[in-house]
Design a protein around this motif. Structure first.
Motif, short mmCIF file in Angstrom:
data_model
loop_
_atom_site.label_atom_id
_atom_site.label_comp_id
_atom_site.label_asym_id
_atom_site.label_seq_id
_atom_site.Cartn_x
_atom_site.Cartn_y
_atom_site.Cartn_z
N LYS A 1 -28.04 -3.05 -27.55
CA LYS A 1 -28.24 -2.27 -26.21
C LYS A 1 -27.79 -0.84 -26.11
O LYS A 1 -27.01 -0.67 -27.16
CB LYS A 1 -27.46 -2.91 -24.92
N ASN A 2 -28.14 0.13 -25.44
CA ASN A 2 -27.60 1.47 -25.39
C ASN A 2 -26.03 1.36 -24.74
O ASN A 2 -25.86 0.54 -23.89
CB ASN A 2 -28.31 2.50 -24.52
N SER B 1 -28.80 3.97 -28.40
CA SER B 1 -27.54 4.83 -28.72
C SER B 1 -25.98 4.54 -28.96
O SER B 1 -26.01 3.43 -27.95
CB SER B 1 -27.89 6.12 -27.96
N ILE B 2 -25.38 4.84 -29.55
CA ILE B 2 -23.80 4.83 -29.34
C ILE B 2 -23.27 6.09 -28.89
O ILE B 2 -23.20 6.96 -29.64
CB ILE B 2 -23.30 4.10 -30.61
N GLY B 3 -22.98 5.94 -27.53
CA GLY B 3 -22.10 7.12 -27.00
C GLY B 3 -20.63 7.13 -26.86
O GLY B 3 -20.23 6.00 -27.23
N GLY C 1 -31.81 -9.56 -39.65
CA GLY C 1 -31.96 -9.63 -38.13
C GLY C 1 -31.01 -8.91 -37.30
O GLY C 1 -30.91 -9.13 -36.11
N GLU C 2 -30.47 -7.83 -38.09
CA GLU C 2 -29.42 -7.03 -37.43
C GLU C 2 -30.03 -6.30 -36.23
O GLU C 2 -31.31 -5.70 -36.41
CB GLU C 2 -28.72 -6.02 -38.29
N PRO C 3 -29.66 -5.86 -35.14
CA PRO C 3 -30.07 -4.77 -34.16
C PRO C 3 -30.78 -3.63 -34.77
O PRO C 3 -29.78 -2.90 -35.73
CB PRO C 3 -28.92 -4.97 -33.14
N ALA C 4 -31.73 -3.22 -34.55
CA ALA C 4 -32.26 -2.04 -34.95
C ALA C 4 -31.51 -1.02 -34.50
O ALA C 4 -31.04 -0.99 -33.27
CB ALA C 4 -33.84 -1.91 -34.68
N HIS D 1 -23.74 2.48 -36.12
CA HIS D 1 -24.43 1.44 -35.71
C HIS D 1 -24.74 0.39 -37.07
O HIS D 1 -24.49 -0.65 -36.93
CB HIS D 1 -25.59 1.99 -35.05
N HIS D 2 -25.24 0.90 -37.95
CA HIS D 2 -25.45 0.30 -39.22
C HIS D 2 -24.25 -0.41 -39.73
O HIS D 2 -24.38 -1.69 -39.98
CB HIS D 2 -26.08 1.16 -40.26
#
Length: 277
Positions: free
Chosen positions: A223-224, A22-24, A15-18, A72-73
């Protein structure tokens, strides 16, 4: 210790956020280093480049590729950690840690302990006041990246020491805290540039790490987001945590470099654009 003995995951497995958000980041703004380079004399640039804080200028020269999805992963694999300044992520059933120790190994920065890291009792000297006036900023505020860039175009008549101070301020604002370009920085830490020799002994690595880890822990990965601080250290950490991935997509810099910054080869969709605001 088996995996079942660890605290629960930050996100439920499966259930991790897909990684479709983006990560800026703000570190290594593409305007700041060129502005500093044009403002400083060759010997001034070389002095900063070879100083303990020169690691950030050397990093800039690497043309580092940002892998947003990869980071992110790794962040979504976190387990709940009560330690304020640590992140633990699970690779399979193996926990890997990102802490001050790993940050120090990656960057080579001074991460030593000092009693008053916040510099709460730092006095406002006449020399500080004069330099802030020269910068054209409020004496009670730390200069923003935008104000530092603007000063780069007006410093040709400054003394060498004042241009060096400007250079170190650029590193502080653009890499160590690396927040939105228009935001003021911590005035007490910014004022350390007045003592050109003393600032080299200050544990800037500890400041950079704390700022980064705080920003990471307060973000919602669904979220972005933009992460403040020298976020690229997280990506290097991921490569060391995933050696098989690193072997395929990146390689260490020649001659066993210190600090352990890697130059990535992956130029595909994992890159995200740097902010322009």
């Amino acid at each position: 210790m088996v995996a079942s003995e660890f605290l629960r995951r930050l996100y439920t497995k499966g259930g991790e956020p897909a990684p479709d958000k983006s990560i800026g980041y703000y570190a290594d703004d593409n305007r700041l280093v060129p502005a500093l380079r044009s403002a400083l004399q060759e010997d001034e640039w070389e002095e900063i480049y070879e100083s303990p804080l020169g690691v950030f200028l050397k990093f800039h020269d690497l043309d580092f590729g940002w892998a947003s999805r990869l980071v992110h992963h790794m962040l979504t694999f976190q387990i709940v950690c009560k330690q304020r300044y640590e992140i633990w992520s699970l690779i399979g059933t193996t926990p890997v840690r990102f802490s001050l120790h790993e940050f120090e190994e990656i960057t080579g920065l001074n991460c030593g302990y000092v009693d008053d890291l916040a510099l709460a009792d730092l006095e406002l000297s006449d020399e500080m006041r004069a330099f802030w006036e020269l910068m054209g900023v409020d004496v009670e505020s730390g200069p923003s990246s935008i104000e530092i860039i603007e000063a780069c175009f007006n410093c040709s008549s400054w003394s060498q020491d004042d241009r060096l101070r400007l250079g170190y301020l650029g590193i502080y604002a653009g890499f160590i805290v690396a927040t939105r370009p228009g935001l003021s920085t911590n005035v007490n830490h910014a004022r350390l540039v007045i003592d050109l020799e003393g600032l080299k002994e200050f544990p800037w690595g500890r400041i950079a790490f704390q700022h980064l880890i705080k920003s990471v822990k307060e973000k919602d990965l669904s979220k972005n987001i933009h992460i403040e601080g020298f976020v690229q250290a997280l990506q290097v950490w991921v490569y060391y945590a995933l050696p098989d991935f690193a072997a395929e997509f990146s390689e260490p810099l020649p001659n066993d470099p210190t600090p352990l910054l890697w130059l990535t080869k992956d130029q595909e969709d994992e890159r995200t654009s740097k902010p322009t605001c």
